[in-house]
Scaffold this motif. Structure first.
Motif, short mmCIF file in Angstrom:
data_model
loop_
_atom_site.label_atom_id
_atom_site.label_comp_id
_atom_site.label_asym_id
_atom_site.label_seq_id
_atom_site.Cartn_x
_atom_site.Cartn_y
_atom_site.Cartn_z
N PRO A 7 0.92 -1.22 -0.01
CA PRO A 7 -0.03 -0.14 -0.06
C PRO A 7 0.76 1.36 0.03
CG PRO A 7 -0.59 -1.43 2.10
CD PRO A 7 0.62 -1.96 1.07
N PRO A 8 0.31 2.29 -0.43
CA PRO A 8 -1.06 2.64 -0.99
C PRO A 8 -1.22 1.62 -2.35
CG PRO A 8 0.11 4.64 -0.96
CD PRO A 8 0.98 3.57 -0.28
N LEU A 9 -2.47 1.35 -2.60
CA LEU A 9 -2.85 0.60 -3.81
C LEU A 9 -3.54 1.50 -4.72
CD1 LEU A 9 -4.10 -2.71 -2.07
CD2 LEU A 9 -1.85 -2.30 -2.84
N PRO A 10 -3.29 1.25 -6.38
CA PRO A 10 -3.87 2.07 -7.14
C PRO A 10 -5.49 1.65 -6.93
CG PRO A 10 -2.86 0.34 -7.95
CD PRO A 10 -2.50 0.37 -6.78
N PRO A 11 -6.66 2.58 -7.37
CA PRO A 11 -6.24 3.87 -8.13
C PRO A 11 -5.80 4.87 -7.08
CG PRO A 11 -8.48 3.62 -7.75
CD PRO A 11 -7.89 2.21 -7.39
N PHE A 12 -4.75 5.57 -7.51
CA PHE A 12 -4.05 6.82 -6.45
C PHE A 12 -4.97 8.07 -6.65
CE2 PHE A 12 -0.51 4.15 -8.13
CZ PHE A 12 -0.13 3.48 -7.00
N ASP A 13 -4.81 8.72 -5.58
CA ASP A 13 -5.39 10.12 -5.52
C ASP A 13 -4.00 10.73 -5.05
OD1 ASP A 13 -4.91 9.73 -2.43
OD2 ASP A 13 -7.03 9.93 -2.09
N TYR A 14 -4.17 12.27 -4.87
CA TYR A 14 -2.98 12.93 -4.80
C TYR A 14 -2.26 12.48 -3.45
CZ TYR A 14 0.14 16.73 -3.83
OH TYR A 14 1.28 17.66 -3.71
N GLU A 15 -3.01 12.17 -2.44
CA GLU A 15 -2.43 11.86 -1.16
C GLU A 15 -1.79 10.65 -1.19
OE1 GLU A 15 -3.94 10.79 3.51
OE2 GLU A 15 -5.01 12.16 2.35
N SER A 16 -2.44 9.63 -1.71
CA SER A 16 -1.89 8.41 -1.76
C SER A 16 -0.52 8.44 -2.62
CB SER A 16 -2.73 7.23 -2.03
OG SER A 16 -3.38 7.61 -3.49
N ALA A 17 -0.75 8.96 -3.78
CA ALA A 17 0.54 9.05 -4.74
C ALA A 17 1.66 9.71 -3.93
CB ALA A 17 0.17 9.99 -5.88
N CYS A 18 1.23 10.79 -3.16
CA CYS A 18 2.59 11.46 -2.50
C CYS A 18 3.09 10.26 -1.58
CB CYS A 18 1.89 12.57 -1.66
SG CYS A 18 1.65 14.11 -2.87
N ILE A 19 2.35 9.66 -0.88
CA ILE A 19 2.91 8.56 -0.03
C ILE A 19 3.69 7.76 -0.52
CG2 ILE A 19 2.05 6.87 1.72
CD1 ILE A 19 -0.45 8.57 2.45
N LYS A 20 3.27 7.11 -1.84
CA LYS A 20 3.86 6.32 -2.58
C LYS A 20 5.49 6.83 -3.00
CE LYS A 20 3.06 2.03 -4.64
NZ LYS A 20 2.68 0.91 -3.49
N VAL A 21 5.56 7.92 -3.43
CA VAL A 21 6.68 8.45 -3.85
C VAL A 21 7.59 8.79 -2.48
CG1 VAL A 21 7.86 10.69 -4.42
CG2 VAL A 21 5.69 9.73 -5.60
N ARG A 22 7.15 9.33 -1.47
CA ARG A 22 7.85 9.14 -0.30
C ARG A 22 8.28 7.86 0.15
NH1 ARG A 22 10.06 13.34 3.17
NH2 ARG A 22 11.53 12.08 4.48
N LYS A 23 7.47 6.90 0.26
CA LYS A 23 8.24 5.58 0.74
C LYS A 23 9.25 5.04 -0.24
CE LYS A 23 3.99 3.43 3.03
NZ LYS A 23 3.15 2.36 3.04
N ALA A 24 9.24 5.59 -1.63
CA ALA A 24 10.12 4.85 -2.60
C ALA A 24 11.51 5.70 -2.16
CB ALA A 24 9.80 5.01 -3.88
N GLU A 25 11.23 7.16 -1.85
CA GLU A 25 12.51 7.96 -1.58
C GLU A 25 13.26 7.19 -0.48
OE1 GLU A 25 13.18 12.06 0.73
OE2 GLU A 25 12.01 12.29 -1.10
N ASP A 26 12.31 6.82 0.87
CA ASP A 26 12.84 6.49 1.96
C ASP A 26 13.64 5.23 1.77
OD1 ASP A 26 11.80 8.85 3.15
OD2 ASP A 26 10.06 7.70 4.36
N ALA A 27 13.06 4.44 0.91
CA ALA A 27 13.55 3.01 0.94
C ALA A 27 14.85 3.24 -0.10
CB ALA A 27 12.56 2.08 0.04
#
Length: 156
Positions: free
Chosen positions: A6-26
């Motif tokens: 998670p977050p799973l698609p379909p994305f909204d702005y908030e879930s897309a931002c979470i996905k981006v930050r999780k990728a950065e952190d990893a």
């Protein structure tokens, strides 16, 4: 079978931002085997001029990358999103074994499967030589602190 990410698609702005930050952190933690689990088993990448397929190749690629790109620090920022796709812009700073510093700028296009695993990653990246005194990513190794400026805040 892979675990949902998670977050799973379909994305909204908030879930897309979470996905981006999780990728950065990893990526800032630089643990290739753990990072690879965020990608589908058959994930397809284009990274610069290199084509990568599957988790084993992702792990090998990241190990090679971080053996050359030392003291790596990354910031990602959302650019756009849709149902199962996210576009980001990013910059990262690193130095080579000779102590020469670089800031690498890029854009990525991501496509996710129904489990939230990245099935496709297309990255275009350019490296710019910088002086150590020009560095802007000065946090301790690991995840960027929550209060650290974004790319936009840094004027990048």
């Amino acid at each position: 079978m892979s675990e949902p990410r998670p977050p799973l698609p379909p994305f909204d702005y908030e879930s897309a931002c979470i996905k981006v930050r999780k990728a950065e952190d990893a990526w800032n933690l630089q643990k290739p085997e753990q990072i690879a689990l965020a990608y589908s088993p058959g994930s397809q990448w284009r990274n610069r001029s290199e084509f990568i397929s599957g988790r084993e190749e992702i792990v090998a690629f990241l190990q090679r990358k971080w053996s050359k790109e030392l003291d790596y620090r990354l910031i990602k920022e959302i650019w756009a999103y849709s149902e199962n796709r996210i576009a980001v812009r990013f910059a990262y700073e690193w130095h080579n074994a000779s102590g020469d510093w670089f800031r690498s700028y890029g854009n990525e296009n991501w496509q996710f499967d129904e489990l939230g695993l990245m099935a496709q990653r297309h990255a275009s990246i350019n490296d710019v030589a910088i002086k150590e005194s020009e560095r802007k990513f000065n946090w301790d190794a690991g995840v960027r602190p929550a209060d650290y400026p974004s790319l936009s805040d840094l004027g990048l």
